[in-house]
Enzyme design. Structure first.
Site, PDB file in Angstrom:
ATOM      1  N   TYR A   1       0.847  -1.207   0.000  1.00 61.66           N
ATOM      2  CA  TYR A   1       0.000   0.000   0.000  1.00 61.66           C
ATOM      3  C   TYR A   1       0.881   1.255   0.000  1.00 61.66           C
ATOM      4  CZ  TYR A   1      -3.599   3.323   1.587  1.00 61.66           C
ATOM      5  OH  TYR A   1      -4.462   4.401   1.696  1.00 61.66           O
TER       6      TYR A   1
ATOM      7  N   THR B   1     -13.932   4.818   7.096  1.00 57.94           N
ATOM      8  CA  THR B   1     -14.592   4.309   5.884  1.00 57.94           C
ATOM      9  C   THR B   1     -14.446   2.779   5.906  1.00 57.94           C
ATOM     10  OG1 THR B   1     -12.569   4.268   4.552  1.00 57.94           O
ATOM     11  CG2 THR B   1     -13.794   6.353   4.584  1.00 57.94           C
TER      12      THR B   1
HETATM   13  N1  LIG Z   1      -9.922   5.755   4.893  1.00 56.29           N
HETATM   14  C1  LIG Z   1      -8.681   6.051   5.175  1.00 56.29           C
HETATM   15  O1  LIG Z   1      -8.230   5.970   6.319  1.00 56.29           O
HETATM   16  C2  LIG Z   1      -7.758   6.501   4.073  1.00 56.29           C
HETATM   17  C3  LIG Z   1      -6.566   7.157   4.437  1.00 56.29           C
HETATM   18  C4  LIG Z   1      -5.695   7.551   3.429  1.00 56.29           C
HETATM   19  C5  LIG Z   1      -6.020   7.347   2.107  1.00 56.29           C
HETATM   20  N2  LIG Z   1      -7.184   6.722   1.785  1.00 56.29           N
HETATM   21  C6  LIG Z   1      -7.474   6.508   0.359  1.00 56.29           C
HETATM   22  O2  LIG Z   1      -8.757   6.963   0.050  1.00 56.29           O
HETATM   23  C7  LIG Z   1      -9.243   6.303  -1.102  1.00 56.29           C
HETATM   24  C8  LIG Z   1     -10.681   5.897  -0.872  1.00 56.29           C
HETATM   25  O3  LIG Z   1     -10.734   4.954   0.170  1.00 56.29           O
HETATM   26  P1  LIG Z   1     -11.885   4.959   1.304  1.00 56.29           P
HETATM   27  O4  LIG Z   1     -11.215   5.236   2.576  1.00 56.29           O
HETATM   28  O5  LIG Z   1     -13.032   5.758   0.870  1.00 56.29           O
HETATM   29  O6  LIG Z   1     -12.226   3.380   1.333  1.00 56.29           O
HETATM   30  P2  LIG Z   1     -13.483   2.543   0.801  1.00 56.29           P
HETATM   31  O7  LIG Z   1     -14.703   3.006   1.509  1.00 56.29           O
HETATM   32  O8  LIG Z   1     -13.088   1.123   0.908  1.00 56.29           O
HETATM   33  O9  LIG Z   1     -13.589   2.979  -0.717  1.00 56.29           O
HETATM   34  C9  LIG Z   1     -12.715   2.481  -1.707  1.00 56.29           C
HETATM   35  C10 LIG Z   1     -13.326   2.763  -3.063  1.00 56.29           C
HETATM   36  O10 LIG Z   1     -12.435   2.253  -4.072  1.00 56.29           O
HETATM   37  C11 LIG Z   1     -13.193   1.430  -4.963  1.00 56.29           C
HETATM   38  N3  LIG Z   1     -12.362   0.360  -5.497  1.00 56.29           N
HETATM   39  C12 LIG Z   1     -11.687  -0.612  -4.817  1.00 56.29           C
HETATM   40  N4  LIG Z   1     -11.111  -1.464  -5.659  1.00 56.29           N
HETATM   41  C13 LIG Z   1     -11.420  -1.035  -6.923  1.00 56.29           C
HETATM   42  C14 LIG Z   1     -11.118  -1.512  -8.223  1.00 56.29           C
HETATM   43  N5  LIG Z   1     -10.403  -2.627  -8.437  1.00 56.29           N
HETATM   44  N6  LIG Z   1     -11.606  -0.836  -9.272  1.00 56.29           N
HETATM   45  C15 LIG Z   1     -12.363   0.277  -9.099  1.00 56.29           C
HETATM   46  N7  LIG Z   1     -12.672   0.776  -7.895  1.00 56.29           N
HETATM   47  C16 LIG Z   1     -12.206   0.124  -6.824  1.00 56.29           C
HETATM   48  C17 LIG Z   1     -14.339   0.880  -4.112  1.00 56.29           C
HETATM   49  O11 LIG Z   1     -15.479   0.568  -4.906  1.00 56.29           O
HETATM   50  P3  LIG Z   1     -15.923  -0.891  -5.419  1.00 56.29           P
HETATM   51  O12 LIG Z   1     -15.749  -1.837  -4.286  1.00 56.29           O
HETATM   52  O13 LIG Z   1     -17.345  -0.663  -5.820  1.00 56.29           O
HETATM   53  O14 LIG Z   1     -15.038  -1.173  -6.594  1.00 56.29           O
HETATM   54  C18 LIG Z   1     -14.664   2.087  -3.243  1.00 56.29           C
HETATM   55  O15 LIG Z   1     -15.545   2.952  -3.920  1.00 56.29           O
HETATM   56  C19 LIG Z   1      -8.275   5.140  -1.346  1.00 56.29           C
HETATM   57  O16 LIG Z   1      -7.413   5.475  -2.407  1.00 56.29           O
HETATM   58  C20 LIG Z   1      -7.505   5.049  -0.044  1.00 56.29           C
HETATM   59  O17 LIG Z   1      -6.210   4.522  -0.230  1.00 56.29           O
HETATM   60  C21 LIG Z   1      -8.060   6.300   2.738  1.00 56.29           C
END
Ligand SMILES: NC(=O)c1ccc[n+]([C@@H]2O[C@H](COP(=O)([O-])OP(=O)(O)OC[C@H]3O[C@@H](n4cnc5c(N)ncnc54)[C@H](OP(=O)(O)O)[C@@H]3O)[C@@H](O)[C@H]2O)c1
Length: 265
Positions: free
Chosen positions: A154, A189
């Site tokens: 990651y 999330t």
């Molecule tokens: N939450 C945190 O603590 C955090 C911190 C730093 C950065 N981030 C970043 O924020 C971004 C969003 O994450 P989130 O926290 O909102 O988590 P999340 O609720 O798990 O959302 C992840 C999103 O990515 C999509 N996704 C996953 N695999 C995919 C694939 N193969 N193709 C297309 N879409 C895909 C999922 O949709 P489907 O399952 O429908 O495909 C979902 O809409 C990510 O890049 C994550 O690394 C999150």
């Protein structure tokens, strides 16, 4: 930036931070293209926004399927006559010791978080360059700035995104295209539940770090003025995390000593 009537393509729009981005852009009267794998969840988001076909299009895609992404981008470009803002947000995280992790799992993290994002951006940029305007937003992470335990693939993917988009930003100044990298700390999330373990199966639960974190809507409302201003890098971090960012620059060895004892799940 004024997002009224602008076309915004958001990946990872079915949940969490992407869904919160969709709500924020919709409030500003932008037209949305919502993408991720789960079409029914994208439809739910569209319905909850109160959007219709004139201002929201569902475009399911899988970022881990590189052969499909160029044609998905052509479709996206043709829907409302171009893309003004691309929000590269879709991603997955990891919870596993590197020494025990299958290389397929590491490759999957790179494919979804890095290569898929790079591919979509490469497909969209030429039309933005022709119009000499646009904004690329990337959801990176504090893991794009420093590594911790259990996040090897990651953190590698997010460091790679950081390097890629720092270069793209330099190349795009003369085309008036802004690159905004968003670096959140823990946000509540589904990211932890969906994290990959060593064999590629889902972690399936949310750890205390994320359980007690702010939610995605709050995160977006805190950074929204900076997103609109086209700020180049935006952090969403606690005082401790800001201190870690500073130490990474001033004394990485000290940061490593502190991090090796810190709780990361
Ligand atoms: N939450 C945190 O603590 C955090 C911190 C730093 C950065 N981030 C970043 O924020 C971004 C969003 O994450 P989130 O926290 O909102 O988590 P999340 O609720 O798990 O959302 C992840 C999103 O990515 C999509 N996704 C996953 N695999 C995919 C694939 N193969 N193709 C297309 N879409 C895909 C999922 O949709 P489907 O399952 O429908 O495909 C979902 O809409 C990510 O890049 C994550 O690394 C999150």
């Amino acid at each position: 930036m004024n997002y009224k009537n602008k076309t915004v393509w958001i990946t990872g729009a079915s949940s969490g931070i992407g869904e919160a981005f969709a709500k924020a852009f919709f409030k500003e009267d932008a037209k949305l293209i919502l993408s991720s794998r789960r079409e029914e969840e994208l439809q739910r988001v569209k319905q909850e926004l109160g959007a219709d076909h004139s201002n929201c299009y569902i475009l399911p895609l899988d970022l881990s399927n590189p052969e499909s992404l160029a044609s998905k981008a052509s479709e996206a470009l043709s829907i409302f006559g171009g893309i003004d803002v691309l929000v590269n947000n879709g991603g997955i995280s990891q919870r596993s010791l590197f020494a025990e992790t299958d290389m397929d799992t590491i490759r999957r993290l790179m494919e979804v978080n890095f290569f898929g994002t790079a591919e979509l951006t490469r497909a969209v940029l030429p039309s933005m360059m022709e119009r000499r305007s646009g904004q690329i937003i990337v959801t990176s992470s504090l893991a794009g700035k420093f590594g911790t335990k259990f996040r090897s693939g990651y953190a590698a993917s997010k460091h790679a995104l950081q390097g890629l988009f720092d270069c793209i930003r330099q190349e795009m100044y003369e085309y008036n295209i802004a690159v905004t990298i968003v670096c959140p700390g823990p946000i509540k999330t589904n990211i932890t539940k969906n994290s990959l373990t060593a064999d590629g199966s889902s972690f399936g639960k949310m750890g205390a770090l994320h359980q007690n974190a702010m939610n995605a809507d709050e995160m977006i409302s805190r950074i929204w003025s900076k997103v609109k201003a086209g700020k180049e890098e935006i952090y969403i971090s606690s005082p401790k995390e800001r201190f870690a960012l500073l130490l990474k620059r001033l004394s990485p060895a000290l940061l490593n000593k502190i991090l090796k004892n810190s709780k990361v799940t």
